[in-house]
Design an enzyme around this catalytic site. Structure first.
Site, PDB file in Angstrom:
ATOM      1  N   THR A 186      78.010  57.105 111.186  1.00 57.20           N
ATOM      2  CA  THR A 186      78.371  56.015 112.082  1.00 57.20           C
ATOM      3  C   THR A 186      78.802  54.816 111.245  1.00 57.20           C
ATOM      4  OG1 THR A 186      76.121  55.091 112.122  1.00 57.20           O
ATOM      5  CG2 THR A 186      76.654  56.797 113.744  1.00 57.20           C
ATOM      6  N   GLU A 332      78.293  60.412 117.678  1.00 57.85           N
ATOM      7  CA  GLU A 332      77.176  61.282 118.058  1.00 57.85           C
ATOM      8  C   GLU A 332      77.544  62.325 119.112  1.00 57.85           C
ATOM      9  OE1 GLU A 332      75.272  57.277 116.885  1.00 57.85           O
ATOM     10  OE2 GLU A 332      77.159  58.030 117.711  1.00 57.85           O
ATOM     11  N   LYS A 441      75.260  37.408 129.695  1.00 60.74           N
ATOM     12  CA  LYS A 441      74.432  37.069 130.853  1.00 60.74           C
ATOM     13  C   LYS A 441      74.524  35.572 131.099  1.00 60.74           C
ATOM     14  CE  LYS A 441      70.142  38.417 133.086  1.00 60.74           C
ATOM     15  NZ  LYS A 441      68.870  39.147 132.948  1.00 60.74           N
ATOM     16  N   TRP A 446      75.555  39.240 135.124  1.00 59.30           N
ATOM     17  CA  TRP A 446      76.267  39.878 134.020  1.00 59.30           C
ATOM     18  C   TRP A 446      77.773  39.644 134.117  1.00 59.30           C
ATOM     19  CZ3 TRP A 446      73.184  41.166 130.294  1.00 59.30           C
ATOM     20  CH2 TRP A 446      71.895  41.643 130.569  1.00 59.30           C
TER      21      TRP A 446
END
Length: 543
Positions: A186, A332, A441, A446
């Site tokens: 990653t 992944e 936020k 949101w």
């Protein structure tokens, strides 16, 4: 139990190679390389040289399970490594050359790579690390003797000399399908990069899924240009699934971000499908606008790595008759998780409704099980509104990180916790709203930075945009829009903010816009929000 009476055959990359070698030996592979702007040969040539390479690896002492690193662009020699290394029982460890030198050092040492195959352009990068890579026994440069650059590195050889004296027949070992085949780390945005270890079985199943009609819909009639780099997540399995179906492959080498080269390759080789991240498509579209040239053979593109703005989808469709498919995945997940193709009857939907569907990342692909999980652990309904973290498991999903002892990345039900925040609609289409660390936020509600960015990029004067949250006394946090103008365009803050009005919720609209010359990007081409948050850490909002 009454057992079935059917044969079984190991799902290995070797089986793909041997099948393609028998059925599609004449299919072409075309590559742009530094030494040859248009190298051309066939799958039969590639696999013959892969057998030479396998013999060379054995002579160099490579054994089952050894990690063999690559630091390379998309070209024919890298393709040969994609087959020779895993089919001989070793692990093909692709390394992203855009990572920081310290990260590359860490990855090579952590994987304990035995050999390293590198593009000549990356020798200066390796010269900085020559005293910190104790496990490497040899470095092979992906070129020939005539083009071998000068270097201070020792125990180094050019690729053509490395394989030249070896036989082009090789007895491939019988490999258990669960044997490790590839390793990819990653990008390490938080802490050190983590290794994802793929298996032969996972790669074959992923290739089947990637080629299906409702995913990339690949066949022997296609010519595919994989702009997605081979050093990242197996190039979305294109080197495997293209050979599986007999599609011609066109590799762009180091020119994957060069719009002029891409346009020329698409036209000269009659490319029908291509895949890459949004920044690549912006570069191609910019070149097409400036030059007035066309890409008449190209029928569809696949976009992954980041959300694709509607402006890109519309420009490809309206100006070039190219259909855009969104997709979602990660290192992944090999990376295929969801893919956006329309269901039967959707073509007749009103454009506004159709646009909203096409802006979503897509539907789950058979072979993975995906759910949306709220903060309290409850599974969210597929109603198009309920958001939560994307969690996923399946046949090509990482079950654990390689040699990793940190915090578990899976929940108690075995699902991988992706860190992406999304919702699913009733038709089964997923819409990513943000990374969990990027969601803003404001006043307890949101705001999706991704949706704001996509709308902002729709303005004809804007090349690229990013949104981050900045502290606000009244609202706790407010969005800051950071934008790059197209060359020669003039636009001010007021004009851009007015453009957002009516396209997103009014309270989402930022109070602040900052114009910059360029945005920082991660090693995989995504905008680096981490760097932007650091850069604007002391920014004071106008609200």
């Amino acid at each position: 139990m009454l057992a079935g009476q059917m044969m079984t055959q190991a799902l290995t990359i070797t089986s793909i190679m041997e099948f393609a070698d028998r059925v599609f030996p004449e299919v072409e592979i075309v590559s742009f390389t530094a030494e040859n702007p248009l190298h051309r040969y066939t799958l039969a040539d590639a696999f013959r040289r892969s057998r030479q390479l396998a013999n060379a690896l054995a002579a160099a002492g490579v054994q089952t399970g050894d990690r063999i690193a690559t630091l390379a662009w998309n070209d024919y020699r890298h393709f040969e490594l994609y087959y020779a290394v895993p089919c001989s029982g070793a692990v093909c460890h692709t390394i992203n050359p855009r990572l920081f030198p310290e990260q590359i050092d860490y990855i090579i040492n952590h994987a304990e790579d035995k050999l390293l195959f590198t593009d000549p352009a990356f020798l200066p990068l390796l010269e900085q690390s020559k005293s910190t890579l104790p496990t490497l026994t040899k470095i092979v440069v992906l070129t020939n003797a005539a083009n071998m650059p000068q270097t201070s590195l020792s125990n180094i050889e050019d690729y053509e000399s490395f394989i030249a004296d070896h036989a082009d027949h090789f007895d491939w070992p019988d490999i258990d399908e669960n044997t490790a085949s590839g390793l990819c780390y990653t990008s390490g945005t938080t802490g050190n990069p983590k290794g994802v270890l793929y298996s032969h079985r996972s790669c074959v199943l992923h290739s089947y899924a990637a080629a299906l009609p409702d995913t990339m819909n690949l066949s022997s009639k296609d010519v595919i240009l994989p702009i997605v780099p081979m050093f990242h997540v197996n190039a979305w399995s294109i080197p495997y699934c293209a050979a599986m179906v007999g599609a011609k492959i066109v590799f762009p080498g180091a020119k994957m971000g060069d719009g002029e080269t891409l346009q020329r390759l698409i036209n000269s080789e009659q490319v029908t499908i291509s895949a890459g991240v949004p920044t690549i498509w912006l570069a191609l579209l910019n070149y097409l606008r400036e030059s007035g040239k066309k890409i008449s053979s190209l029928k569809r593109i696949v976009v992954g790595g980041a959300a694709c703005p509607l402006s890109i989808i519309e420009e490809f469709q309206e100006k070039h008759d190219v259909y855009t498919h969104q997709s979602w995945g990660m290192t992944e997940t090999s990376p295929l998780g969801v893919f956006n193709t329309l269901k039967s009857g959707m073509d007749d939907l009103p454009k506004k409704e159709l646009d909203q569907i096409r802006l979503k990342q897509g539907r789950p692909v058979f072979g993975v099980d995906l759910r949306i999980v709220a903060d309290d652990g409850s599974i969210q309904p597929w109603d198009g509104e309920s958001i939560g973290e994307v969690r996923i498991k399946g046949n090509w999903i990482c079950s654990a990180y390689y040699k990793y002892e940190g915090k578990a990345s899976h929940d108690e039900h075995g699902y991988l916790k992706t860190g992406d925040v999304a919702c699913m609609d009733k038709r089964g289409y997923m819409r990513i709203t943000d990374r969990s660390k990027d969601v803003i936020k404001s006043g307890g509600e949101w705001i999706s930075s991704i949706e704001l960015e996509n709308v902002a990029v729709g303005h004809p004067a804007i090349l690229e945009a990013a949104v981050i949250g900045i502290p606000d006394v009244k609202w706790s946090e407010r969005p800051l829009l950071i934008a790059v103008k197209l060359a020669g365009e003039k636009i001010d803050e007021k004009t851009l903010l007015s453009y957002l009005d009516g396209k997103v919720a009014k309270w989402w609209i930022p109070e602040n816009v900052v114009f910059v010359d360029e945005l920082p990007h991660t090693a995989t081409g995504k905008v680096s929000k981490k760097d932007l948050r650091s850069q604007f850490a002391n920014y004071i909002t106008k609200s």
